[in-house]
Design an enzyme around this catalytic site. Structure first.
Site, PDB file in Angstrom:
ATOM      1  N   ASP A   2     -10.535  -5.324   0.974  1.00 10.90           N
ATOM      2  CA  ASP A   2      -9.758  -4.569   1.943  1.00 10.90           C
ATOM      3  C   ASP A   2      -9.331  -5.571   3.009  1.00 10.90           C
ATOM      4  O   ASP A   2      -9.800  -6.725   3.026  1.00 10.90           O
ATOM      5  CB  ASP A   2     -10.611  -3.440   2.536  1.00 10.90           C
ATOM      6  N   ASP A  11       0.866  -1.175   0.000  1.00 13.36           N
ATOM      7  CA  ASP A  11       0.000   0.000   0.000  1.00 13.36           C
ATOM      8  C   ASP A  11       0.905   1.228   0.000  1.00 13.36           C
ATOM      9  O   ASP A  11       1.457   1.596   1.025  1.00 13.36           O
ATOM     10  CB  ASP A  11      -0.895  -0.027   1.244  1.00 13.36           C
ATOM     11  N   HIS A  66     -11.630   0.584   9.816  1.00 11.41           N
ATOM     12  CA  HIS A  66     -10.711  -0.205  10.622  1.00 11.41           C
ATOM     13  C   HIS A  66     -11.313  -0.479  12.001  1.00 11.41           C
ATOM     14  O   HIS A  66     -11.015  -1.491  12.627  1.00 11.41           O
ATOM     15  CB  HIS A  66      -9.378   0.525  10.799  1.00 11.41           C
TER      16      HIS A  66
END
Length: 471
Positions: free
Chosen positions: A302, A117, A228
């Site tokens: 994700d 990332d 998250h």
């Protein structure tokens, strides 16, 4: 502090041109029939257990570790015994990641796809490499040529380190000032500008042989919840998504982006079960991304260890549902062995078919062949000094930073500062409680215009009303 809305920018005509699926230059001319023949040959030798294992990408730290380090032994086991398909590096060091990459690739029966990332450059993960301004600053330049050059540099450095996929660009439209996770990671709150800059960054990366990934589908910009920590709920209709969130994704797909990352986002207007994030929803992945937008490239989750998915689903159920939804790559599950066992059980029960597994595996192996990963790839350690963090890369970073500066207002011509001595108040606004906020900026102000007298006022989460009044 809410930023001034960015002026709309028309999408460049270049966006309408389809660019090559990113791969090394030598791979662009690879005959599709030869690619498929290689894929079919590899798949014919794999058991169902091996096929399922190849859908997973595990996390690793690109740092030195001893041969008996538990983290290192875990990676060796996943490569040699589990048969994992890829690795995503988080943080690391330049030579630590390169050496570990070579080690793992030598151990892999089928070469690994290495991902990372790197939204604002390889320096986001590896300190010795080039760091660029955040996406919002790149968007503020309004210059797709700079975004393209940044993508080209990121590709050069990433490929020099043996990385094949960058989980960028962020294609989210940052239209919620209270968004705690996207914010400066997005290029703008205007979908046209997001599209224009994201497309240029993608072209730069893919022209340099680095696969780009548009995220977080179908759009993480308009939420006040961090996926998250929890599952964000976006109560948007399909018409709303078509008019805003999906615009950048649609354009990037039409232009040939290699991969799309689906976010852990609940959309109750489209997926009635409010517990189910887009990552696990056939209505989002299959119906919208695959069928409506026509995307046939790699779809990646994700991170599956985020609370946006683990809040309602365990490791095994989440893995099965991602495949039912139409996802190809399962990223960062908390337990690869448990997830694989759940998928195998789902096949045995008839919930999933082996054909569904083969469909995703075909895309993964085709990507590896297109990247040229038909033999063990090795990072050339001697070439790193010539390809990473060169002076040209530093100069590009400086140019983007300089061009990103945006003057929102200039009452009484306060800028530039007068030549004669004056008193200057520097106000640092901070959304945390960092006692150092503003000091770096103040130090450079003093160095560039030493004739003035400076004072610093810091306003943050701990500031009281009287402090605001004083400022």
């Amino acid at each position: 502090m809410r930023s001034k809305p960015l002026a709309p920018v028309r999408i460049s005509v270049l966006l309408l041109l389809t660019f090559w699926l990113s791969a090394p230059a030598h791979a662009h001319g690879d005959d599709p029939n030869r690619v498929q023949a290689w894929v079919d040959s590899v798949m014919s030798e794999m058991t169902l257990e091996e096929k399922v294992a190849h859908l997973f990408v595990t996390q690793a730290r690109g740092e030195f570790a001893s041969s008996d380090d538990p983290g290192y032994r875990r990676l060796v086991d996943l490569v040699e015994n589990f048969g994992i398909g890829g690795v995503i590096f988080s943080t690391g060091t330049l030579f630590g990641q390169a050496v570990l990459t070579n080690d793992l690739q030598r151990r892999a029966e089928i070469p690994l796809v290495i991902s990372q990332d790197m939204e604002w450059g390889v320096g986001m993960r590896i300190p010795e490499t080039s760091t660029f301004p955040r996406a919002m600053a790149v968007g503020a330049t309004r210059d797709p040529d700079l975004a393209y050059e940044m993508g080209r540099v990121v590709a050069q450095e990433a490929r020099a380190l043996g990385v094949h996929i960058n989980y960028a660009p962020v294609a989210d439209v940052n239209n919620n000032p209270f968004n705690p996770i996207i914010n400066v990671r997005a290029y703008a709150e205007d979908p046209n500008l997001v599209t224009n800059i994201a497309a240029a960054y993608t072209r730069g990366m893919q022209d340099g042989g680095l696969l780009a990934t548009a995220k977080h589908f179908p759009g993480h910009g308009d939420t006040a919840t961090d996926s998250h920590a929890d599952l964000p709920v976006l109560k948007f209709t399909r018409a709303r998504l078509d008019s805003l969130e999906l615009e950048p994704f649609r354009a990037l797909i039409d232009a040939g982006i290699a991969s799309v990352m689906v976010g852990h986002l609940a959309l109750p207007e489209l997926e009635p079960d409010a517990r189910v994030p887009a990552t696990l929803s056939p209505r989002i992945v299959q119906d919208i991304l695959r069928d409506d937008l026509g995307f046939d490239g790699l779809v990646v989750t994700d991170a599956l260890d985020m609370n946006g998915v683990t809040k309602h689903f365990g490791v095994g159920e989440a893995a099965v549902r991602t495949l039912e939804a139409g996802v190809d790559v399962l990223l960062m599950t908390r337990d690869e062995y448990a997830a694989r066992a759940a998928i195998l059980a789902a096949v045995e029960e008839g919930r999933l078919s082996e054909g569904r597994i083969d469909e995703s595996l075909d895309r993964i192996l085709s990507t590896k062949r297109t990247l040229g990963l038909t033999s063990t790839p090795q990072v050339d350690l001697d070439a790193l000094r010539d390809r990473v963090s060169t002076m040209d890369h530093v100069a590009l970073n400086d140019e983007i930073a300089r061009r990103s500066l945006t003057l929102l207002s200039n009452k009484d011509t306060a800028v530039p500062l007068p030549r004669e001595r004056s008193n200057v108040l520097v106000v640092a606004l901070n959304d945390a409680s960092d006692p150092d906020a503003g000091r770096y900026f103040l130090r450079h102000m003093r160095a560039s215009a030493p004739q003035h007298s400076y004072s610093l006022a810091r306003l943050d989460l701990s500031s009281q009303p009287q402090e605001y009044s004083r400022v």
